[in-house]
Write a protein that holds these residues in place. Structure first.
Motif, PDB file in Angstrom:
ATOM      1  N   ALA A  85       0.853  -1.201   0.000  1.00  0.00           N
ATOM      2  CA  ALA A  85       0.000   0.000   0.000  1.00  0.00           C
ATOM      3  C   ALA A  85       0.886   1.249   0.000  1.00  0.00           C
ATOM      4  CB  ALA A  85      -0.924  -0.008   1.220  1.00  0.00           C
ATOM      5  N   ALA A  86       1.984   1.183   0.737  1.00  0.00           N
ATOM      6  CA  ALA A  86       2.911   2.321   0.785  1.00  0.00           C
ATOM      7  C   ALA A  86       3.566   2.545  -0.571  1.00  0.00           C
ATOM      8  CB  ALA A  86       3.973   2.082   1.860  1.00  0.00           C
ATOM      9  N   GLU A  87       3.950   1.469  -1.256  1.00  0.00           N
ATOM     10  CA  GLU A  87       4.556   1.622  -2.591  1.00  0.00           C
ATOM     11  C   GLU A  87       3.564   2.273  -3.555  1.00  0.00           C
ATOM     12  OE1 GLU A  87       7.532   1.425  -2.846  1.00  0.00           O
ATOM     13  OE2 GLU A  87       8.324  -0.162  -1.554  1.00  0.00           O
ATOM     14  N   GLU A 103      -2.555   2.253   7.304  1.00  0.00           N
ATOM     15  CA  GLU A 103      -1.257   2.640   7.870  1.00  0.00           C
ATOM     16  C   GLU A 103      -0.237   2.887   6.764  1.00  0.00           C
ATOM     17  OE1 GLU A 103      -1.706  -0.143  11.884  1.00  0.00           O
ATOM     18  OE2 GLU A 103       0.142  -0.243  10.733  1.00  0.00           O
ATOM     19  N   GLY A 104      -0.197   1.964   5.799  1.00  0.00           N
ATOM     20  CA  GLY A 104       0.807   2.060   4.738  1.00  0.00           C
ATOM     21  C   GLY A 104       0.662   3.342   3.935  1.00  0.00           C
ATOM     22  N   VAL A 105      -0.562   3.650   3.536  1.00  0.00           N
ATOM     23  CA  VAL A 105      -0.784   4.831   2.693  1.00  0.00           C
ATOM     24  C   VAL A 105      -0.561   6.119   3.497  1.00  0.00           C
ATOM     25  CG1 VAL A 105      -2.544   6.142   1.445  1.00  0.00           C
ATOM     26  CG2 VAL A 105      -2.309   3.675   1.056  1.00  0.00           C
ATOM     27  N   ARG A 107      11.738   4.106   2.875  1.00  0.00           N
ATOM     28  CA  ARG A 107      11.520   2.724   2.440  1.00  0.00           C
ATOM     29  C   ARG A 107      10.099   2.327   2.834  1.00  0.00           C
ATOM     30  NH1 ARG A 107      12.014  -2.574   3.967  1.00  0.00           N
ATOM     31  NH2 ARG A 107      12.652  -2.278   6.119  1.00  0.00           N
ATOM     32  N   THR A 108       9.303   1.944   1.872  1.00  0.00           N
ATOM     33  CA  THR A 108       7.878   1.642   2.060  1.00  0.00           C
ATOM     34  C   THR A 108       7.214   2.726   2.936  1.00  0.00           C
ATOM     35  OG1 THR A 108       8.268   0.127   3.932  1.00  0.00           O
ATOM     36  CG2 THR A 108       8.227  -0.825   1.708  1.00  0.00           C
ATOM     37  N   TRP A 109       6.636   2.340   4.068  1.00  0.00           N
ATOM     38  CA  TRP A 109       5.929   3.330   4.900  1.00  0.00           C
ATOM     39  C   TRP A 109       6.890   4.117   5.794  1.00  0.00           C
ATOM     40  CZ3 TRP A 109       6.620   2.371  10.114  1.00  0.00           C
ATOM     41  CH2 TRP A 109       7.071   1.077  10.430  1.00  0.00           C
TER      42      TRP A 109
END
Ligand code: BES
Ligand code: MN
Ligand code: ZN
Length: 504
Positions: free
Chosen positions: A99-101, A134-136, A474-476
């Protein structure tokens, strides 16, 4: 105290709320400006992507885990292919990362949408929605106090769910929003420059955000700290023109299932004091030497809304560590809250001095476990790097609960041995102990110093000197001061079980 030409809000990212809503696919297509479409490696992608496997491969997209490709589109939201790799073993951490990517692939889009695909990932709908949120939100968090600071980087996150899944997705999304909001606060505090975020200002923030999240907040000023005999915090503060603050936060649920004390190192800026640090890169990061205090405060703001059943008392030990005519001198002796005398052989080993008073205070009330968190030793950064925190303690159950909590939120902590034979390194000829071990095993001797103040109660110490900053996103995870520990402490408190005789 300080007059600076243009002062700013120390916690800007907390001033706007990202709207997180669970919607139908139709609604997402109407409202969103970017839609994530998970694509497995080597498999025809879902139709809504608008291209096929061959089309993706021609653009160099293979579906490898974490890979993203933005597909331009004349109408409706842009589609973002998000590689999920081989289907199979997965967990919420992977969902959070992917989701973060996605969020990072479309940095200028303000309304993002993701469909719940929990079955494909082997996690529940609620966990999926929480991880995505959380990721976004964390990937799109930023600390910025320049010209366009007013513009929120993200307006809304739309989670697409079927009617059957809506209720579970809403619960997860709300939990994710609460956790991400707390993490954002932790990051803001850790990134705020030290002259803006003085100990006094930190206490003001604690009153503001603590009050708003149902915590009882008490602030102790210099005179009160003198009356309480907090010689460690006062000793470190002596070189600073900024007064010290101790903040005590209380979260008190109706019928508590356990009692936790959390103690955070709040060195608002660590110059090293008379043992002045060189002006290197590491010194330039020392505004974040209060990350422990930030994590304690930030995590506690989430406890009520997440329904934590344990009672939690937090201590923030806040001061600068500065060189000046009034600073601690090498060889000075401080008397700590519990009466222990400490010979200061290096004023840069200041964290343990401020923590000692709080540890002693925590033992003065009934408590099932004491956890302290601190950017304590450069040695911990050398040992574990920037991705893993160190943990040591006198109680295997508490250490294990921290380890499990860290694993589950992807803030890993790894145990070092609290090897008691190294205690002799802290022996002083004129006082009960010194604040300086030898050049080796610095993280362990620092923990052995802290252990002297816990009166044998179940205790663990988390050293976040490495994880408090990251050189690249890196990611989130963000670049700069990370606020590491907020998620760890939330999860620890939510799962807490009072230890019985040291058993895990
Ligand atoms: N805040 C530092 C530890 C630190 C170092 C955090 C590098 C993050 C990155 C701490 O107060 C400190 O200076 N510790 C000394 C202790 C030593 C003098 C015994 C250290 O680690 O060098
Ligand atoms: Mn220091
Ligand atoms: Zn420090």
């Amino acid at each position: 105290m300080n007059t600076i030409p243009r002062d700013f809000d120390p916690i800007p990212s907390t001033r706007y709320q990202v709207r997180v809503a669970v919607v139908s696919l139709k609604q997402a297509a109407d409202e969103a400006d970017a839609l994530a479409v998970p694509v497995a490696a080597g498999v025809e992608p879902p139709e809504e992507l608008g291209t096929d496997l061959a089309g993706l491969e021609s653009a160099g997209f293979t579906g490898k885990r974490g890979q993203t490709l933005v597909l331009p589109r004349a109408d409706g939201p842009v589609r973002v292919a998000v590689g999920i790799g081989e289907r199979g073993e997965t967990d919420p951490a992977l969902v959070r990362d992917l989701a973060a990517e996605f969020a990072r692939a479309v940095p200028w889009h303000r309304k993002l949408a993701i469909e719940v695909a929990s079955e494909g990932f082997g996690v529940s709908v609620a966990d999926f929605a929480q991880a995505v949120t959380e990721g976004v939100l964390l990937a799109r968090w930023r600390y910025f106090v320049g010209r366009d600071a007013e513009q929120p980087p993200l307006e809304s996150l739309l989670i697409v769910a079927s009617d059957d899944d809506t209720a579970a997705a809403e619960i997860g999304a709300e939990r994710g929003r609460i956790v991400a909001t707390a993490c954002s606060l932790g990051r803001d505090l850790a990134n705020c420059p030290a002259t803006t975020l003085s100990a006094v200002r930190m206490a003001e923030v604690a009153v503001e955000v603590g009050g708003a999240s149902g915590l009882e907040v008490e602030v102790f000023d210099k005179d009160q700290l003198i009356a309480m005999g907090c010689g460690g915090l006062l000793g470190v503060n002596r070189g600073s023109v900024e007064p010290p603050r101790m903040v005590r936060l209380r979260y008190q649920p109706a019928d508590p299932t356990g009692r936790i004390a959390l103690i955070g190192k709040g060195i608002m800026y660590d110059s090293g004091g008379i043992s002045l640090k060189p002006s290197d890169e590491s010194h330039a990061q020392m505004k974040n030497d209060m990350t422990g205090a930030a994590a304690v405060l930030a995590s506690m703001t989430a406890l009520r809304d997440l329904g934590c059943t344990a009672a939690v008392t937090g201590y923030l030990m806040c001061t600068d560590n500065m060189p000046s005519g009034s600073a601690m001198k090498l060889g000075d002796v401080l008397t700590m809250r519990n009466g222990t005398t400490v010979e200061v052989l290096n004023t840069d080993a200041e964290g343990r001095l401020v923590m000692a008073d709080a540890l002693a205070l925590a033992t003065e009330e009934p408590v099932d476990a004491i956890v302290d968190i601190a950017t304590l030793t450069g040695a911990c950064l050398r040992t574990f790097g920037v991705e893993i925190a160190g943990v040591m303690g006198n109680n295997p159950a508490v250490v294990e609960q921290l380890r499990r909590a860290g694993d589950s939120v992807d803030e890993p902590v790894w145990e070092l041995p609290l090897h008691r034979s190294y205690r002799s390194q802290l022996e002083s000829t004129i006082a009960d102990m010194t604040n300086m071990g030898g050049i080796n095993a610095g993280s362990i001797t620092a923990a052995l110093f802290l252990e002297e103040f816990v009166a044998g109660l179940p205790w663990a110490h988390v050293d976040i000197a490495g994880t408090a900053q990251l050189p690249a996103p890196r990611t989130w995870r963000n670049k700069g001061a990370t606020g590491f520990g907020t998620k760890l402490l939330i999860e620890f408190a939510l799962r807490f079980a009072a230890p019985k005789d040291g058993a895990a």
